[in-house]
Scaffold this motif. Structure first.
Motif: not given
Ligand code: FNR
Length: 348
Positions: A201-203, A208-209, A211-218, A235-238
């Motif tokens: 599923y896209g490994m 990558d987290l 990147w995800l936090r960057g595109i998600a305002p959530l 927790v360390e990865h936000g």
């Protein structure tokens, strides 16, 4: 059986109404189903310590999840393909959750697209579960759509780099095809070809987290954490929340029961993020046990599907009401009037 008295009764009612293949898909766990069985059994091993002679006449069970007040500490976990249970699929489940005051989490692999489900939810709080796709463009589009449709958090499922080995469904001759429906109906032929050919599923990895936090305002919720080490990394990865789960025993068989690792994770997180739990929650006493051990909320997987198969949206609303009444009963008998009064001392 006419009317169910509790969540366990729903399983038999769904079995009567569903085709054997889809039922096996809903019911089954991975391999020998050790973890599947243990999720429930581990709750049954816990004992509660009631306090008496307290004024418990007025009780409320609302909780705040990522800044939003919800009426119940019980939400509906993300599960794919509600269409096997009922023609109205997730639209019915979401409507029932809204009516009952339970948070609804929609799966990436839903039968109905998120925009329709959002409309059925109205003002009720809802979250979107994300399986990242090997095509990053599609992942980004899913995230943007979820934010636009009013989903308040992104629940990133982290325990599925590959699918678990679920023999019960195989034996029933059931194969989950990926029809071009639900959230994927709108994508083009090329994108869809890639989707159906993907392995994994896209490994997703820790890197990558960001990147995800960057595109998600959530806020990000990481679902499928089972160790203190990963909870700390989350927790360390936000991550705003850590969701303790073994995917309902459907991924790594012989991973521990969720309730058995909750405490070590709560300790590791140390108040820096919210902690939720799913897996084997079937009774009000399970809910108060998890909350007393530090979970802020719990989520229900299979019973919601069974309730939907039994009686559509009314069935799901009835399931949530049965559980809420059990939680209320357990609170009174334990001597607490609100859920924040549950402590470690209530459980042995
Ligand atoms: C799931 N689960 C799941 N989780 C997820 O993150 N994305 C998904 O698409 C699905 N799909 C899914 C389908 C079915 C049929 C089941 C039973 C489960 C896992 C789900 O969110 C949850 O972790 C478990 O179901 C909780 O355990 P119980 O309540 O079913 O014991």
């Amino acid at each position: 059986m006419t009317a169910p008295l509790n969540l366990r009764d729903l399983e038999a009612l769904a079995r009567e109404r569903m085709q054997p293949g889809p039922f096996a898909f809903y019911f089954g766990g991975a391999a020998d189903e050790v973890t599947l069985r243990e999720n429930e059994a581990a709750f049954e091993c816990r004992r509660l310590r009631p306090r008496v002679l307290l004024d418990v006449a007025r009780r409320r069970q609302s909780v705040e999840l990522l800044g939003t007040r919800v009426r119940l500490p019980v939400g509906v976990a993300p599960t794919g393909q509600h269409g096997f249970a009922h023609a109205d699929a997730e639209v019915a489940t979401a409507r029932a959750a809204a009516q009952a005051g339970a948070l609804f989490c929609l799966a990436t692999g839903s039968t109905r697209p998120m925009e329709e489900v959002a409309e059925a939810s109205g003002d009720a709080p809802r979250w979107f579960q994300l399986y990242t796709q090997s095509n990053r463009g599609i992942t980004e589009d899913l995230v943007r759509r979820a934010a636009a449709a009013g989903f308040g958090a992104l629940v990133v499922t982290v325990d599925l780099p590959v699918g678990g080995r679920r023999e019960r469904a195989d034996r029933a001759g059931f194969q989950l095809t990926s029809p071009r429906t639900g959230n994927f109906a709108r994508y083009g032929d090329e994108q869809f070809a890639e989707l159906t050919q993907r392995s994994g599923y896209g490994m997703l990895t820790w890197d990558d987290l960001a990147w995800l936090r960057g595109i998600a305002p959530l806020p990000l919720v990481l679902k499928g954490i089972l160790t203190a080490d990963d909870a700390r990394l989350a927790v360390e990865h936000g991550a705003a929340a850590v969701w303790v789960s073994n995917h309902g025993g459907r991924q790594l068989d012989r991973s521990p029961a969720s309730i058995d690792v909750l405490e070590e994770i709560v300790e590791a997180v140390d108040g820096r993020a919210e902690v939720y739990l799913d897996g084997g929650v079937r009774r009000g006493v399970d809910v108060v046990t998890a909350l007393a051990l530090g979970a802020r909320a719990v989520f229900i997987g299979r019973p919601a599907l069974y309730a939907l198969a039994w009686n559509g949206a009314d069935g799901v609303a009835a399931m949530l009401l049965m559980l809420a009444l059990e939680v209320d009963n357990a609170m009174a008998l334990l001597g607490v009037t609100s859920l924040d009064k549950l402590t470690r001392a209530h459980v042995m």
